[in-house]
Scaffold this motif. Structure first.
Motif, short mmCIF file in Angstrom:
data_model
loop_
_atom_site.label_atom_id
_atom_site.label_comp_id
_atom_site.label_asym_id
_atom_site.label_seq_id
_atom_site.Cartn_x
_atom_site.Cartn_y
_atom_site.Cartn_z
N ILE A 101 -3.43 -0.56 4.83
CA ILE A 101 -2.97 -0.80 3.55
C ILE A 101 -2.42 -2.24 3.56
CG2 ILE A 101 -1.12 -0.23 1.88
CD1 ILE A 101 -1.37 2.89 2.85
N PHE A 110 -8.44 -0.43 3.18
CA PHE A 110 -8.37 0.70 2.35
C PHE A 110 -7.60 0.63 0.97
CE2 PHE A 110 -5.71 4.71 1.12
CZ PHE A 110 -6.90 5.35 0.47
N LYS A 111 -6.64 -0.19 1.01
CA LYS A 111 -5.80 -0.25 -0.32
C LYS A 111 -4.92 -1.67 -0.27
CE LYS A 111 -1.93 2.03 -2.71
NZ LYS A 111 -1.15 3.08 -2.75
N GLN A 139 -1.96 -3.41 -2.30
CA GLN A 139 -0.70 -3.05 -3.36
C GLN A 139 -0.14 -4.35 -3.29
OE1 GLN A 139 0.90 0.13 -1.21
NE2 GLN A 139 2.53 -0.71 -0.28
N LEU A 161 -11.89 -4.98 0.30
CA LEU A 161 -11.86 -3.44 0.08
C LEU A 161 -12.82 -2.65 0.43
CD1 LEU A 161 -10.14 -2.96 -3.28
CD2 LEU A 161 -8.91 -2.56 -1.38
N GLY A 208 -11.95 1.99 -1.94
CA GLY A 208 -10.97 1.51 -1.71
C GLY A 208 -9.80 1.17 -3.14
N ILE A 209 -8.62 1.10 -2.91
CA ILE A 209 -7.66 1.19 -4.06
C ILE A 209 -6.86 -0.10 -4.05
CG2 ILE A 209 -5.41 2.29 -5.06
CD1 ILE A 209 -7.99 4.23 -4.77
N HIS A 216 -3.70 -1.69 -6.07
CA HIS A 216 -2.69 -1.13 -7.00
C HIS A 216 -1.64 -2.14 -7.26
CE1 HIS A 216 1.08 1.89 -7.07
NE2 HIS A 216 0.94 1.35 -8.12
N ILE A 270 -3.90 1.05 -11.48
CA ILE A 270 -4.68 1.28 -10.32
C ILE A 270 -5.95 1.47 -10.44
CG2 ILE A 270 -4.57 3.04 -8.19
CD1 ILE A 270 -2.01 4.23 -8.79
N LYS A 314 -10.13 1.36 -8.66
CA LYS A 314 -10.82 2.01 -7.44
C LYS A 314 -12.15 0.96 -7.10
CE LYS A 314 -11.44 6.26 -6.03
NZ LYS A 314 -11.67 7.81 -5.84
#
Length: 241
Positions: free
Chosen positions: A68, A137-138, A140, A170, A174-175, A177, A237, A239
């Motif tokens: 992350i 994976f993420k 933010q 990503l 994957g995210i 945010h 958010i 994806k």
């Protein structure tokens, strides 16, 4: 001889381009206490990664955990909370303000945290030059500087170039945010995201205060300020598909 000279020119050009890139932040340097200097001397290398090309397997003790990426974690309190709560995820924090970094280092050393590494550098350059494609994976980004004045809009972190890098870094599903309390920046972000067909709306709230079913365990500094001022908080958010 000609080839060597050309290579040298290319290297110089790359360096110039690298230095001329518009920064999305302004460093405000503060004098460090002797205690904080000792923290840097003793624990910096343990928790901080120098700016260079890195490979996933060399960053964390358990490289099988998802990564992350927290960009601009500020004072570090929310990041540290997330790190402790999610012991089966690896966190990579990017920040240019030293006090938040020192807070995380002190807390991580005290609690023997092994799933956080920090990069003290510009996030755009970290994405561009340091991270492997399809490795995160993420990502933010909570309350990035909105640079509200029109003449400063070019300094906004989340633009087409940034999103094109996010798309590369990503993993599939994957995210991304993002949270902001600036309506103009929120509209600007959505406008840019819509250009990429690889991002699918995953979770979306325009006014957090009217959605009590969405809970975050700890707020960032600027989230608390926004709440105290009764400002709308835009929580986006997406994806990667």
């Amino acid at each position: 001889m000609k080839i060597k000279n050309n290579l040298k020119k290319i290297k110089i050009l790359k360096k110039e381009i690298y230095l001329k890139e518009i920064q999305s932040f302004v460093i405000r340097r503060k004098k460090l206490s002797s205690f904080n200097i000792s923290i840097i001397r003793n624990f910096w290398k343990k928790f901080c990664i120098e700016f260079s090309y890195i490979k996933k397997k060399y960053i964390f003790e358990n490289c099988s955990y998802p990564i992350i990426l927290d960009i601009g974690f500020g004072n570090g309190r929310k990041l540290f909370f997330d790190v402790v709560k999610n012991s089966k995820a690896n966190f990579l924090g990017v920040e240019v303000y030293i006090n938040g970094i020192l807070y995380c280092i002190k807390k991580c050393e005290k609690h023997n945290i092994k799933n956080l590494k920090i990069i003290y550098f510009d996030a755009l350059k970290v994405l561009k030059y340091m991270l492997l494609n399809n490795s995160i994976f993420k990502i933010q980004i909570f309350f990035p500087d909105p640079w509200k004045k029109k003449k400063h809009n070019k300094r906004r972190l989340i633009n087409l170039m940034f999103l094109s890098l996010v798309r590369l870094k990503l993993i599939k599903n994957g995210i991304l945010h993002i949270m902001t309390d600036c309506k103009l920046y929120y509209k600007y972000i959505l406008k840019n995201i819509k250009i990429f067909n690889c991002f699918k709306k995953f979770f979306f709230i325009e006014n957090k205060h009217k959605n009590s079913n969405v809970k975050f365990n700890i707020n960032t500094k600027y989230e608390n300020i926004a709440k105290n001022k009764k400002k709308n908080i835009y929580n986006i958010i997406y994806k990667k598909i």
